[in-house]
Design a protein around this motif. Sequence first.
Motif, PDB file in Angstrom:
ATOM      1  N   GLN A  19      43.155  28.859 -13.211  1.00  0.00           N
ATOM      2  CA  GLN A  19      42.126  28.124 -13.242  1.00  0.00           C
ATOM      3  C   GLN A  19      41.646  27.125 -12.187  1.00  0.00           C
ATOM      4  O   GLN A  19      40.475  27.303 -11.832  1.00  0.00           O
ATOM      5  CB  GLN A  19      42.278  27.022 -14.494  1.00  0.00           C
ATOM      6  N   LEU A  20      42.507  26.656 -11.546  1.00  0.00           N
ATOM      7  CA  LEU A  20      42.281  26.003 -10.249  1.00  0.00           C
ATOM      8  C   LEU A  20      41.908  26.835  -9.255  1.00  0.00           C
ATOM      9  O   LEU A  20      41.233  26.610  -8.364  1.00  0.00           O
ATOM     10  CB  LEU A  20      43.510  25.133 -10.188  1.00  0.00           C
ATOM     11  N   LEU A  21      42.542  27.794  -8.911  1.00  0.00           N
ATOM     12  CA  LEU A  21      42.119  28.912  -8.069  1.00  0.00           C
ATOM     13  C   LEU A  21      40.623  29.330  -8.430  1.00  0.00           C
ATOM     14  O   LEU A  21      39.861  29.671  -7.252  1.00  0.00           O
ATOM     15  CB  LEU A  21      43.091  30.104  -7.896  1.00  0.00           C
ATOM     16  N   ALA A  22      40.429  29.606  -9.604  1.00  0.00           N
ATOM     17  CA  ALA A  22      38.930  29.855  -9.812  1.00  0.00           C
ATOM     18  C   ALA A  22      37.996  29.086  -9.459  1.00  0.00           C
ATOM     19  O   ALA A  22      36.905  29.066  -8.893  1.00  0.00           O
ATOM     20  CB  ALA A  22      39.022  30.508 -11.173  1.00  0.00           C
ATOM     21  N   GLU A  23      38.474  27.812  -9.744  1.00  0.00           N
ATOM     22  CA  GLU A  23      37.171  26.566  -9.638  1.00  0.00           C
ATOM     23  C   GLU A  23      37.213  26.506  -7.958  1.00  0.00           C
ATOM     24  O   GLU A  23      36.090  26.304  -7.596  1.00  0.00           O
ATOM     25  CB  GLU A  23      37.971  25.492  -9.996  1.00  0.00           C
ATOM     26  N   GLU A  24      38.233  26.705  -7.394  1.00  0.00           N
ATOM     27  CA  GLU A  24      37.963  26.634  -5.787  1.00  0.00           C
ATOM     28  C   GLU A  24      37.325  27.604  -5.165  1.00  0.00           C
ATOM     29  O   GLU A  24      36.443  27.509  -4.261  1.00  0.00           O
ATOM     30  CB  GLU A  24      39.540  26.766  -5.146  1.00  0.00           C
ATOM     31  N   ARG A  25      37.386  28.858  -5.904  1.00  0.00           N
ATOM     32  CA  ARG A  25      36.426  29.862  -5.325  1.00  0.00           C
ATOM     33  C   ARG A  25      35.000  29.685  -5.915  1.00  0.00           C
ATOM     34  O   ARG A  25      34.178  30.626  -5.325  1.00  0.00           O
ATOM     35  CB  ARG A  25      36.982  31.239  -5.923  1.00  0.00           C
ATOM     36  N   GLY A  26      34.966  28.751  -6.792  1.00  0.00           N
ATOM     37  CA  GLY A  26      33.477  28.778  -7.429  1.00  0.00           C
ATOM     38  C   GLY A  26      33.196  29.552  -8.600  1.00  0.00           C
ATOM     39  O   GLY A  26      32.141  29.562  -9.031  1.00  0.00           O
ATOM     40  N   GLN A  28      42.515  21.062 -21.386  1.00  0.00           N
ATOM     41  CA  GLN A  28      42.240  21.921 -20.316  1.00  0.00           C
ATOM     42  C   GLN A  28      43.492  22.832 -20.270  1.00  0.00           C
ATOM     43  O   GLN A  28      43.409  24.125 -20.018  1.00  0.00           O
ATOM     44  CB  GLN A  28      42.031  21.277 -18.866  1.00  0.00           C
ATOM     45  N   ALA A  29      44.617  22.528 -20.171  1.00  0.00           N
ATOM     46  CA  ALA A  29      45.883  23.223 -20.252  1.00  0.00           C
ATOM     47  C   ALA A  29      45.825  24.343 -21.371  1.00  0.00           C
ATOM     48  O   ALA A  29      46.073  25.507 -21.131  1.00  0.00           O
ATOM     49  CB  ALA A  29      47.257  22.513 -20.374  1.00  0.00           C
ATOM     50  N   GLY A  30      45.402  23.856 -22.510  1.00  0.00           N
ATOM     51  CA  GLY A  30      45.537  24.750 -23.620  1.00  0.00           C
ATOM     52  C   GLY A  30      44.517  25.907 -23.647  1.00  0.00           C
ATOM     53  O   GLY A  30      44.719  27.030 -23.668  1.00  0.00           O
ATOM     54  N   ALA A  31      43.336  25.385 -23.082  1.00  0.00           N
ATOM     55  CA  ALA A  31      42.398  26.335 -22.812  1.00  0.00           C
ATOM     56  C   ALA A  31      42.384  27.522 -21.695  1.00  0.00           C
ATOM     57  O   ALA A  31      42.212  28.752 -21.936  1.00  0.00           O
ATOM     58  CB  ALA A  31      41.033  25.727 -22.644  1.00  0.00           C
ATOM     59  N   ALA A  32      43.054  26.877 -20.696  1.00  0.00           N
ATOM     60  CA  ALA A  32      43.403  27.648 -19.724  1.00  0.00           C
ATOM     61  C   ALA A  32      44.716  28.801 -19.969  1.00  0.00           C
ATOM     62  O   ALA A  32      44.583  29.833 -19.542  1.00  0.00           O
ATOM     63  CB  ALA A  32      44.143  26.878 -18.265  1.00  0.00           C
TER      64      ALA A  32
END
Length: 143
Positions: free
Chosen positions: A91-98, A117-121
């Motif tokens: 999830q955080l890598l996807a956020e960083e990529r936009g 967020q953890a559960g959704a991810a």
Amino acid sequence: MIPHEKALVKRLVDEPFAIFGINTDPADVYREKRTSFGVNWPSIHDGGVTKGPIVRRWGVTGFPSIYLLDHLGRIRFKGLADKDLDAAIEQLLAEERGDLPSPATNDLLDASLVPAQAGAAARTNPKVGRLKALGGKASDGGL
């Protein structure tokens, strides 16, 4: 954990990903384990006690402790394991990529946001693995 961490460093070498370890073992044990386990990411010694200055500052209460930071240096997840941790990294890598929106800092101040967020991810993409910190390339670090 260490074999999986080594695999992450290798697999995510071209991603904005880094592991940073803080060790509380006595200095001689720390040096021996770092060498024998082949730790190839930055790792520092926190005084050889479980109440060293870094442990106290971060409020660590158990070992190992995993904090997951986003591309802005904000602590986003703490204490995740297995599939929840894997998904949070993705999830955080996807956020960083936009590819996904990154929440505003004020939204992160609500403590209930992190577990949600953890559960959704975990339900959306259980792809990656363990992490001590996020914020640079895995190849940036050394011992």
